[in-house]
Motif scaffolding. Structure first.
Motif, PDB file in Angstrom:
ATOM      1  N   ASN A  83      31.824  36.478  43.300  1.00  0.00           N
ATOM      2  CA  ASN A  83      33.042  36.881  43.985  1.00  0.00           C
ATOM      3  C   ASN A  83      33.648  38.089  43.265  1.00  0.00           C
ATOM      4  OD1 ASN A  83      36.210  36.672  44.018  1.00  0.00           O
ATOM      5  ND2 ASN A  83      35.543  35.619  45.879  1.00  0.00           N
ATOM      6  N   ALA A  84      34.053  39.096  44.009  1.00  0.00           N
ATOM      7  CA  ALA A  84      34.532  40.353  43.417  1.00  0.00           C
ATOM      8  C   ALA A  84      35.736  40.147  42.505  1.00  0.00           C
ATOM      9  CB  ALA A  84      34.871  41.343  44.528  1.00  0.00           C
ATOM     10  N   GLU A  85      36.660  39.292  42.904  1.00  0.00           N
ATOM     11  CA  GLU A  85      37.832  39.027  42.059  1.00  0.00           C
ATOM     12  C   GLU A  85      37.416  38.301  40.778  1.00  0.00           C
ATOM     13  OE1 GLU A  85      41.343  37.217  43.634  1.00  0.00           O
ATOM     14  OE2 GLU A  85      41.238  38.315  45.513  1.00  0.00           O
ATOM     15  N   TYR A  86      36.527  37.332  40.914  1.00  0.00           N
ATOM     16  CA  TYR A  86      36.065  36.567  39.766  1.00  0.00           C
ATOM     17  C   TYR A  86      35.394  37.488  38.753  1.00  0.00           C
ATOM     18  CZ  TYR A  86      33.930  32.595  37.283  1.00  0.00           C
ATOM     19  OH  TYR A  86      33.559  31.675  36.334  1.00  0.00           O
ATOM     20  N   VAL A  87      34.534  38.354  39.239  1.00  0.00           N
ATOM     21  CA  VAL A  87      33.839  39.306  38.363  1.00  0.00           C
ATOM     22  C   VAL A  87      34.842  40.212  37.666  1.00  0.00           C
ATOM     23  CG1 VAL A  87      32.247  41.267  38.319  1.00  0.00           C
ATOM     24  CG2 VAL A  87      31.701  39.249  39.703  1.00  0.00           C
ATOM     25  N   ALA A  88      35.827  40.707  38.414  1.00  0.00           N
ATOM     26  CA  ALA A  88      36.837  41.603  37.841  1.00  0.00           C
ATOM     27  C   ALA A  88      37.690  40.890  36.800  1.00  0.00           C
ATOM     28  CB  ALA A  88      37.714  42.166  38.955  1.00  0.00           C
ATOM     29  N   ALA A  89      38.012  39.621  37.053  1.00  0.00           N
ATOM     30  CA  ALA A  89      38.823  38.857  36.110  1.00  0.00           C
ATOM     31  C   ALA A  89      38.067  38.630  34.801  1.00  0.00           C
ATOM     32  CB  ALA A  89      39.223  37.525  36.731  1.00  0.00           C
ATOM     33  N   LEU A  90      36.764  38.319  34.911  1.00  0.00           N
ATOM     34  CA  LEU A  90      35.955  38.162  33.705  1.00  0.00           C
ATOM     35  C   LEU A  90      35.915  39.454  32.899  1.00  0.00           C
ATOM     36  CD1 LEU A  90      32.831  36.085  34.835  1.00  0.00           C
ATOM     37  CD2 LEU A  90      34.645  35.352  33.284  1.00  0.00           C
ATOM     38  N   ALA A  91      35.715  40.559  33.597  1.00  0.00           N
ATOM     39  CA  ALA A  91      35.633  41.864  32.918  1.00  0.00           C
ATOM     40  C   ALA A  91      36.941  42.207  32.225  1.00  0.00           C
ATOM     41  CB  ALA A  91      35.256  42.942  33.926  1.00  0.00           C
ATOM     42  N   ALA A  92      38.066  41.796  32.840  1.00  0.00           N
ATOM     43  CA  ALA A  92      39.380  42.106  32.271  1.00  0.00           C
ATOM     44  C   ALA A  92      39.792  41.124  31.182  1.00  0.00           C
ATOM     45  CB  ALA A  92      40.429  42.107  33.386  1.00  0.00           C
ATOM     46  N   GLY A  93      39.018  40.039  31.029  1.00  0.00           N
ATOM     47  CA  GLY A  93      39.339  39.054  29.999  1.00  0.00           C
ATOM     48  C   GLY A  93      40.567  38.215  30.297  1.00  0.00           C
ATOM     49  N   ILE A  94      40.900  38.067  31.569  1.00  0.00           N
ATOM     50  CA  ILE A  94      42.070  37.276  31.953  1.00  0.00           C
ATOM     51  C   ILE A  94      41.693  35.789  31.937  1.00  0.00           C
ATOM     52  CG2 ILE A  94      43.748  36.796  33.799  1.00  0.00           C
ATOM     53  CD1 ILE A  94      43.357  39.692  34.725  1.00  0.00           C
ATOM     54  N   PRO A  95      42.495  34.948  31.313  1.00  0.00           N
ATOM     55  CA  PRO A  95      42.181  33.507  31.278  1.00  0.00           C
ATOM     56  C   PRO A  95      42.086  32.935  32.689  1.00  0.00           C
ATOM     57  CG  PRO A  95      43.938  34.026  29.727  1.00  0.00           C
ATOM     58  CD  PRO A  95      43.724  35.259  30.553  1.00  0.00           C
ATOM     59  N   MET A  96      41.095  32.041  32.889  1.00  0.00           N
ATOM     60  CA  MET A  96      40.916  31.419  34.199  1.00  0.00           C
ATOM     61  C   MET A  96      40.789  29.911  34.052  1.00  0.00           C
ATOM     62  SD  MET A  96      38.457  33.941  36.434  1.00  0.00           S
ATOM     63  CE  MET A  96      37.123  34.072  35.256  1.00  0.00           C
ATOM     64  N   MET A  97      41.225  29.198  35.072  1.00  0.00           N
ATOM     65  CA  MET A  97      41.080  27.745  35.105  1.00  0.00           C
ATOM     66  C   MET A  97      40.861  27.297  36.540  1.00  0.00           C
ATOM     67  SD  MET A  97      44.961  26.268  34.615  1.00  0.00           S
ATOM     68  CE  MET A  97      45.213  27.150  33.088  1.00  0.00           C
ATOM     69  N   THR A  98      40.269  26.118  36.682  1.00  0.00           N
ATOM     70  CA  THR A  98      40.058  25.574  38.013  1.00  0.00           C
ATOM     71  C   THR A  98      41.354  24.974  38.547  1.00  0.00           C
ATOM     72  OG1 THR A  98      39.468  23.356  37.230  1.00  0.00           O
ATOM     73  CG2 THR A  98      37.684  24.984  37.401  1.00  0.00           C
ATOM     74  N   ARG A  99      41.363  24.744  39.836  1.00  0.00           N
ATOM     75  CA  ARG A  99      42.503  24.089  40.484  1.00  0.00           C
ATOM     76  C   ARG A  99      42.783  22.742  39.829  1.00  0.00           C
ATOM     77  NH1 ARG A  99      43.159  19.830  43.279  1.00  0.00           N
ATOM     78  NH2 ARG A  99      40.941  19.410  43.060  1.00  0.00           N
ATOM     79  N   ALA A 100      41.724  21.966  39.573  1.00  0.00           N
ATOM     80  CA  ALA A 100      41.900  20.640  38.987  1.00  0.00           C
ATOM     81  C   ALA A 100      42.474  20.723  37.574  1.00  0.00           C
ATOM     82  CB  ALA A 100      40.570  19.895  38.969  1.00  0.00           C
ATOM     83  N   GLU A 101      42.032  21.709  36.797  1.00  0.00           N
ATOM     84  CA  GLU A 101      42.549  21.864  35.432  1.00  0.00           C
ATOM     85  C   GLU A 101      44.036  22.177  35.445  1.00  0.00           C
ATOM     86  OE1 GLU A 101      38.415  23.395  33.270  1.00  0.00           O
ATOM     87  OE2 GLU A 101      39.829  24.854  34.121  1.00  0.00           O
ATOM     88  N   LEU A 102      44.466  23.020  36.377  1.00  0.00           N
ATOM     89  CA  LEU A 102      45.894  23.306  36.481  1.00  0.00           C
ATOM     90  C   LEU A 102      46.663  22.059  36.894  1.00  0.00           C
ATOM     91  CD1 LEU A 102      48.380  25.140  36.504  1.00  0.00           C
ATOM     92  CD2 LEU A 102      47.795  25.774  38.855  1.00  0.00           C
ATOM     93  N   LEU A 103      46.144  21.331  37.883  1.00  0.00           N
ATOM     94  CA  LEU A 103      46.821  20.124  38.332  1.00  0.00           C
ATOM     95  C   LEU A 103      46.949  19.125  37.185  1.00  0.00           C
ATOM     96  CD1 LEU A 103      48.101  18.332  40.456  1.00  0.00           C
ATOM     97  CD2 LEU A 103      45.819  17.777  41.318  1.00  0.00           C
ATOM     98  N   GLY A 104      45.898  19.008  36.382  1.00  0.00           N
ATOM     99  CA  GLY A 104      45.952  18.121  35.231  1.00  0.00           C
ATOM    100  C   GLY A 104      47.036  18.531  34.249  1.00  0.00           C
ATOM    101  N   GLN A 105      47.190  19.821  34.022  1.00  0.00           N
ATOM    102  CA  GLN A 105      48.230  20.301  33.116  1.00  0.00           C
ATOM    103  C   GLN A 105      49.620  20.056  33.689  1.00  0.00           C
ATOM    104  OE1 GLN A 105      47.919  24.016  31.045  1.00  0.00           O
ATOM    105  NE2 GLN A 105      45.691  24.053  31.161  1.00  0.00           N
ATOM    106  N   ILE A 106      49.769  20.250  34.988  1.00  0.00           N
ATOM    107  CA  ILE A 106      51.059  19.974  35.629  1.00  0.00           C
ATOM    108  C   ILE A 106      51.430  18.505  35.478  1.00  0.00           C
ATOM    109  CG2 ILE A 106      52.212  19.821  37.882  1.00  0.00           C
ATOM    110  CD1 ILE A 106      50.759  22.404  38.673  1.00  0.00           C
ATOM    111  N   MET A 107      50.450  17.617  35.657  1.00  0.00           N
ATOM    112  CA  MET A 107      50.701  16.178  35.552  1.00  0.00           C
ATOM    113  C   MET A 107      51.226  15.780  34.177  1.00  0.00           C
ATOM    114  SD  MET A 107      47.411  14.598  37.585  1.00  0.00           S
ATOM    115  CE  MET A 107      47.864  12.899  37.227  1.00  0.00           C
ATOM    116  N   GLU A 108      50.811  16.508  33.152  1.00  0.00           N
ATOM    117  CA  GLU A 108      51.215  16.167  31.784  1.00  0.00           C
ATOM    118  C   GLU A 108      52.725  16.274  31.583  1.00  0.00           C
ATOM    119  OE1 GLU A 108      49.354  15.032  29.015  1.00  0.00           O
ATOM    120  OE2 GLU A 108      48.050  14.583  30.707  1.00  0.00           O
TER     121      GLU A 108
END
Length: 463
Positions: A83-108
């Motif tokens: 995916n073009a955005e995914y590739v660009a985000a990796l190249a830019a070194g921006i932290p990424m997480m899955t939807r489930a990982e974010l939901l887990g953090q919100i639950m905390e």
């Protein structure tokens, strides 16, 4: 993994922000003061709503969407590494997480986090728990995988320590959750494109059970085959175990179940041998009597007034596309829509329909994914065969590619061999035409499947 600091709101970007779960998480962060942007392939009612709340939505997923002011990115399982955005985000070194990982953090951030898991019934049971918390004036935050009328959407942001969400097993996404209250409704063969076999599915649910926080509770279907395996996850842990079901020996049991003319159950509630009285539901089917037991057990753990539990259950209607009444055609032809896409779910919904239909029962079925159709072909035929007529649409591919090894024609042949009047029609237009030409007074049509088959009922009612 990147940790979100909820005391320091920043800029979050969502790849696939128009999805029902992603949009809900974006709304939660937006109300917490985060700057939200996101992308999706096309405009929808969901994306329009997000924009109306001040979130920036970009249409089309291109590299230029990834800007230097983004602090972290959330993406769904539908986003592939090319995916073009995914590739660009990796190249830019921006932290990424899955939807489930974010939901887990919100639950905390919620003391009383409730996660509803199971192969079937998650959305309706989450709706039950939500309505109980609302009836008890607990001001919960809610994340549900369907549209809930009482909150006018799929998300509600409260200001209390109560949080309730669905916990989806696909790709083990719920392994990112560590709830205070874990509910396991059932374990069945599904998502075999990922899990491969039932043993892996049972192991996945067992791990989810073990994620329950110390001092919390696991509310477990005591009638199911994998009960004892799941219980092993609690060994040596300070976690309460409560079972529910129809069989004797469960902590919460439903007895003397009766369905009214709408298929809505009333039953006698037995809690650890004590008769707690009658429970009446506004959802349909015996399977939802079973599901409601888990919601009652959660409410008891939270020490909510029992009269508020009963009130919430009476108010709890199925979420959108769960045995949903769509309307009536002349002469007295009922149109129902149901999201059921697994043989177990289909059988439960058809059992309800057969108990209330006054004429013949029609089902316009759209199988969901090639892998599921192939794995459960015989079971699909068994589940659908009680219908008087089955009209089959082409398989909804979702995330898969057609390899030519399975089609709806194969299902039609299996149904005909069982004596069912089944016909493969392929397109929705052909299904609508055939139905209108052959339906009779007092018949019922269920449009069924997790794809876009619901549009058949909508079109019939509008024409």
């Amino acid at each position: 993994m990147y940790q979100v600091d909820f005391t320091k709101p920043c800029h979050a970007h969502f790849m696939g922000i128009g999805g029902i779960s992603m949009s809900g998480l974006a709304e939660i962060l937006n109300k917490e003061g985060f700057t939200i942007s996101g992308s999706d392939m096309k405009e929808s009612a969901v994306t329009k709503s997000l924009e109306a709340h001040g979130m920036k939505v970009l249409y089309g997923q291109v590299a230029s969407n990834i800007t230097s002011d983004i602090d972290f990115i959330v993406y769904t399982a539908a986003i592939h590494p090319d995916n073009a955005e995914y590739v660009a985000a990796l190249a830019a070194g921006i932290p990424m997480m899955t939807r489930a990982e974010l939901l887990g953090q919100i639950m905390e951030h919620y003391k009383y986090s409730i996660a509803v898991a199971g192969t079937h019934g998650k959305t309706t049971t989450t709706a039950m728990v939500s309505e109980i918390l609302l009836a008890a004036a607990k001001d919960p935050t809610i994340s549900i995988g369907g549209i809930l009328d009482s909150i006018q959407g799929n998300i509600r942001v409260g200001s209390s320590p109560y949080f309730v969400t669905e916990a989806c097993e696909y790709t083990n996404s719920y392994h990112s959750f560590f709830p205070m209250i874990s509910i396991i409704l059932n374990i069945d063969n599904d998502h075999l494109d990922f899990f491969k076999n039932i043993e892996n599915i049972a192991a996945s649910f067992t791990k989810f059970a073990g994620n329950t926080k110390d001092g919390g509770i696991l509310i477990l279907n005591g009638d199911m085959k994998y009960r004892d395996q799941v219980k092993t996850a609690l060994e040596g842990r300070c976690i309460k175990l409560v079972t529910f079901g129809f069989q004797d020996g469960n902590d919460y049991q439903a007895k003397d179940i009766h369905l009214n003319e709408l298929g809505q159950p009333t039953y006698t509630l037995i809690v650890k041998g004590e008769n707690r009285g009658k429970v009446s539901l506004s959802v349909t089917g015996e399977h939802n009597a079973m599901n409601s037991l888990s919601a009652i057990a959660a409410a008891d753990f939270l020490e909510l007034p029992f009269e508020k539990t009963l009130e919430g259950l009476r108010k709890a209607h199925s979420a959108e596309r769960r045995f949903q009444y769509k309307g009536t055609l002349d002469p007295e032809i009922t149109i129902i829509d149901d999201y059921a896409h697994h043989p177990t779910e289909i059988a439960a919904s058809i059992k309800v329909a057969k108990s209330i239909v006054k004429g013949e029962l029609w089902c316009a079925f759209q199988p969901h994914t090639y892998s599921r159709t192939k794995a459960h072909l015989e079971a699909f035929a068994d589940a659908l065969s009680p219908c008087d007529h089955v009209l089959l649409a082409d398989i909804y591919a979702a995330r898969e590619v057609d390899d030519g090894s399975i089609s709806s024609k194969d299902l039609a042949e299996k149904l005909v061999a069982r004596g069912c009047n089944a016909i493969y029609l392929g397109s929705f237009d052909k299904i609508e035409k055939y139905f209108k030409e052959n339906v009779h007074t007092k018949d019922m049509l269920i449009t069924m499947g997790a794809g876009n088959i619901d549009s058949v009922g909508t079109d019939l009612l509008q024409k």
